[in-house]
Motif scaffolding. Structure first.
Motif, PDB file in Angstrom:
ATOM      1  N   ALA A  31       0.811  -1.229   0.000  1.00 57.91           N
ATOM      2  CA  ALA A  31       0.000   0.000   0.000  1.00 57.91           C
ATOM      3  C   ALA A  31       0.845   1.281   0.000  1.00 57.91           C
ATOM      4  CB  ALA A  31      -0.951   0.009   1.198  1.00 57.91           C
ATOM      5  N   PHE A  32       2.065   1.213   0.496  1.00 55.97           N
ATOM      6  CA  PHE A  32       2.914   2.410   0.565  1.00 55.97           C
ATOM      7  C   PHE A  32       3.991   2.451  -0.525  1.00 55.97           C
ATOM      8  CE2 PHE A  32       1.516   1.848   5.021  1.00 55.97           C
ATOM      9  CZ  PHE A  32       0.810   3.028   5.147  1.00 55.97           C
ATOM     10  N   GLY A 102       1.452   7.810  10.277  1.00 52.43           N
ATOM     11  CA  GLY A 102       0.707   8.970   9.808  1.00 52.43           C
ATOM     12  C   GLY A 102       0.628   8.858   8.294  1.00 52.43           C
ATOM     13  N   PHE A 103      -0.582   8.808   7.758  1.00 49.81           N
ATOM     14  CA  PHE A 103      -0.756   8.563   6.333  1.00 49.81           C
ATOM     15  C   PHE A 103      -2.041   9.230   5.849  1.00 49.81           C
ATOM     16  CE2 PHE A 103      -3.452   5.493   8.332  1.00 49.81           C
ATOM     17  CZ  PHE A 103      -4.514   5.307   7.454  1.00 49.81           C
ATOM     18  N   SER A 104      -2.176   9.309   4.549  1.00 53.48           N
ATOM     19  CA  SER A 104      -3.471   9.672   3.960  1.00 53.48           C
ATOM     20  C   SER A 104      -3.783   8.622   2.903  1.00 53.48           C
ATOM     21  CB  SER A 104      -3.445  11.079   3.357  1.00 53.48           C
ATOM     22  OG  SER A 104      -2.454  11.187   2.370  1.00 53.48           O
ATOM     23  N   SER A 105      -5.011   8.149   2.928  1.00 52.92           N
ATOM     24  CA  SER A 105      -5.447   7.123   1.989  1.00 52.92           C
ATOM     25  C   SER A 105      -5.641   7.749   0.614  1.00 52.92           C
ATOM     26  CB  SER A 105      -6.754   6.504   2.481  1.00 52.92           C
ATOM     27  OG  SER A 105      -7.220   5.559   1.541  1.00 52.92           O
ATOM     28  N   GLU A 106      -5.114   7.094  -0.415  1.00 53.27           N
ATOM     29  CA  GLU A 106      -5.273   7.574  -1.786  1.00 53.27           C
ATOM     30  C   GLU A 106      -6.228   6.686  -2.584  1.00 53.27           C
ATOM     31  OE1 GLU A 106      -1.127   7.775  -2.967  1.00 53.27           O
ATOM     32  OE2 GLU A 106      -1.023   9.871  -2.332  1.00 53.27           O
ATOM     33  N   ILE A 107      -6.141   5.373  -2.386  1.00 52.50           N
ATOM     34  CA  ILE A 107      -7.056   4.437  -3.033  1.00 52.50           C
ATOM     35  C   ILE A 107      -7.509   3.440  -1.962  1.00 52.50           C
ATOM     36  CG2 ILE A 107      -7.363   2.701  -4.833  1.00 52.50           C
ATOM     37  CD1 ILE A 107      -5.053   4.041  -6.365  1.00 52.50           C
ATOM     38  N   GLU A 108      -8.796   3.244  -1.860  1.00 50.21           N
ATOM     39  CA  GLU A 108      -9.338   2.353  -0.842  1.00 50.21           C
ATOM     40  C   GLU A 108     -10.591   1.663  -1.363  1.00 50.21           C
ATOM     41  OE1 GLU A 108     -11.851   5.571   1.749  1.00 50.21           O
ATOM     42  OE2 GLU A 108      -9.682   5.528   2.013  1.00 50.21           O
ATOM     43  N   GLU A 109     -10.904   0.544  -0.732  1.00 49.88           N
ATOM     44  CA  GLU A 109     -12.111  -0.210  -1.064  1.00 49.88           C
ATOM     45  C   GLU A 109     -12.916  -0.365   0.222  1.00 49.88           C
ATOM     46  OE1 GLU A 109     -10.687  -3.945  -2.580  1.00 49.88           O
ATOM     47  OE2 GLU A 109      -9.500  -2.971  -4.142  1.00 49.88           O
ATOM     48  N   ARG A 119     -12.671  -1.215   5.599  1.00 47.78           N
ATOM     49  CA  ARG A 119     -11.910  -0.429   4.635  1.00 47.78           C
ATOM     50  C   ARG A 119     -10.582  -1.115   4.378  1.00 47.78           C
ATOM     51  NH1 ARG A 119      -9.670   5.870   4.947  1.00 47.78           N
ATOM     52  NH2 ARG A 119      -8.366   5.117   6.646  1.00 47.78           N
ATOM     53  N   LEU A 120     -10.302  -1.359   3.092  1.00 39.81           N
ATOM     54  CA  LEU A 120      -9.025  -1.901   2.671  1.00 39.81           C
ATOM     55  C   LEU A 120      -8.299  -0.789   1.926  1.00 39.81           C
ATOM     56  CD1 LEU A 120      -7.001  -4.238   2.228  1.00 39.81           C
ATOM     57  CD2 LEU A 120      -8.253  -4.739   0.101  1.00 39.81           C
ATOM     58  N   ILE A 121      -7.167  -0.356   2.465  1.00 38.27           N
ATOM     59  CA  ILE A 121      -6.375   0.703   1.845  1.00 38.27           C
ATOM     60  C   ILE A 121      -5.382   0.038   0.899  1.00 38.27           C
ATOM     61  CG2 ILE A 121      -4.755   2.592   2.260  1.00 38.27           C
ATOM     62  CD1 ILE A 121      -6.138   2.834   5.053  1.00 38.27           C
ATOM     63  N   THR A 122      -5.514   0.342  -0.390  1.00 41.27           N
ATOM     64  CA  THR A 122      -4.630  -0.274  -1.382  1.00 41.27           C
ATOM     65  C   THR A 122      -3.487   0.646  -1.796  1.00 41.27           C
ATOM     66  OG1 THR A 122      -6.096   0.394  -3.177  1.00 41.27           O
ATOM     67  CG2 THR A 122      -6.439  -1.803  -2.245  1.00 41.27           C
ATOM     68  N   GLN A 123      -3.659   1.954  -1.579  1.00 46.04           N
ATOM     69  CA  GLN A 123      -2.567   2.896  -1.838  1.00 46.04           C
ATOM     70  C   GLN A 123      -2.701   4.065  -0.884  1.00 46.04           C
ATOM     71  OE1 GLN A 123      -1.543   3.853  -5.944  1.00 46.04           O
ATOM     72  NE2 GLN A 123      -1.166   5.966  -5.328  1.00 46.04           N
ATOM     73  N   ALA A 124      -1.589   4.425  -0.235  1.00 42.97           N
ATOM     74  CA  ALA A 124      -1.613   5.514   0.740  1.00 42.97           C
ATOM     75  C   ALA A 124      -0.299   6.266   0.713  1.00 42.97           C
ATOM     76  CB  ALA A 124      -1.858   4.964   2.141  1.00 42.97           C
ATOM     77  N   ARG A 125      -0.373   7.532   1.054  1.00 44.83           N
ATOM     78  CA  ARG A 125       0.823   8.360   1.193  1.00 44.83           C
ATOM     79  C   ARG A 125       1.285   8.281   2.641  1.00 44.83           C
ATOM     80  NH1 ARG A 125       1.913  14.760  -0.042  1.00 44.83           N
ATOM     81  NH2 ARG A 125       4.097  14.650   0.567  1.00 44.83           N
TER      82      ARG A 125
END
Length: 169
Positions: A31-32, A102-109, A119-125
């Motif tokens: 994810a990261f 500490g992150f922000s979600s960019e793509i999630e399901e 919530r599944l976070i697939t891409q995050a900053r």
């Protein structure tokens, strides 16, 4: 010179955490990855406090890697600073042994089929990794201390001391 390093997993892939009793959250494998490539200068903090930095990627005191298990980190705290000494002592005695990010979600399901949404976070900053008393993912994260005898680092420090005229004891 014995170097103290704090290591562990900040996130374990696909391990659930209940966030504020409102939803279940998980991170997908990798994810990261995009964030680590595009914005690699992540920092390590003590308890998410930006006034208490422990390490950062750009100066080599924080290393991060995404592997099959999760997001692995390695922190080399400054043992000459009070915060570095505190981190080494608290993690070394297993008083503080969890990690948060500490992150922000960019793509999630989202899956709303259960009573508790998932919530599944697939891409995050990724902004930061923090050593904390209680992390959202609990024991699915880890902070441990290891020591290494780093002769090369010792030689570099001694050379700098000689250059400044500081006697070696």
């Amino acid at each position: 010179m014995v170097e103290q390093t704090i290591t562990g997993y900040a996130i374990s892939w696909n391990q659930p955490a209940i966030i504020a009793g409102l939803w279940e959250e998980r991170f997908a494998r990798g994810a990261f990855d995009v964030s680590l490539q595009e914005r690699p200068d992540v920092v390590a903090l003590w308890a998410h406090d930006v006034s208490r930095p422990l390490a950062r990627v750009s100066n080599g005191t924080l290393k991060l890697r995404s592997d099959n298990v999760g997001l692995y980190y390695s922190i080399i705290p400054n043992a000459d600073s009070p915060l570095g000494q505190e981190a080494i002592a608290m993690v070394g005695t297993d008083t503080v042994n969890e990690v948060s990010v500490g992150f922000s979600s960019e793509i999630e399901e989202w899956d709303d089929t259960e009573s508790l949404p998932r919530r599944l976070i697939t891409q995050a900053r990724l902004y930061e990794v923090s050593i904390v008393l209680w992390g959202a993912f609990g024991k699915n994260t880890s902070a441990g201390l290891r020591s290494t005898n780093n002769q090369a680092a010792r030689r570099r420090v001694e050379a700098k001391m000689r250059k400044r005229g500081i006697p070696l004891t």
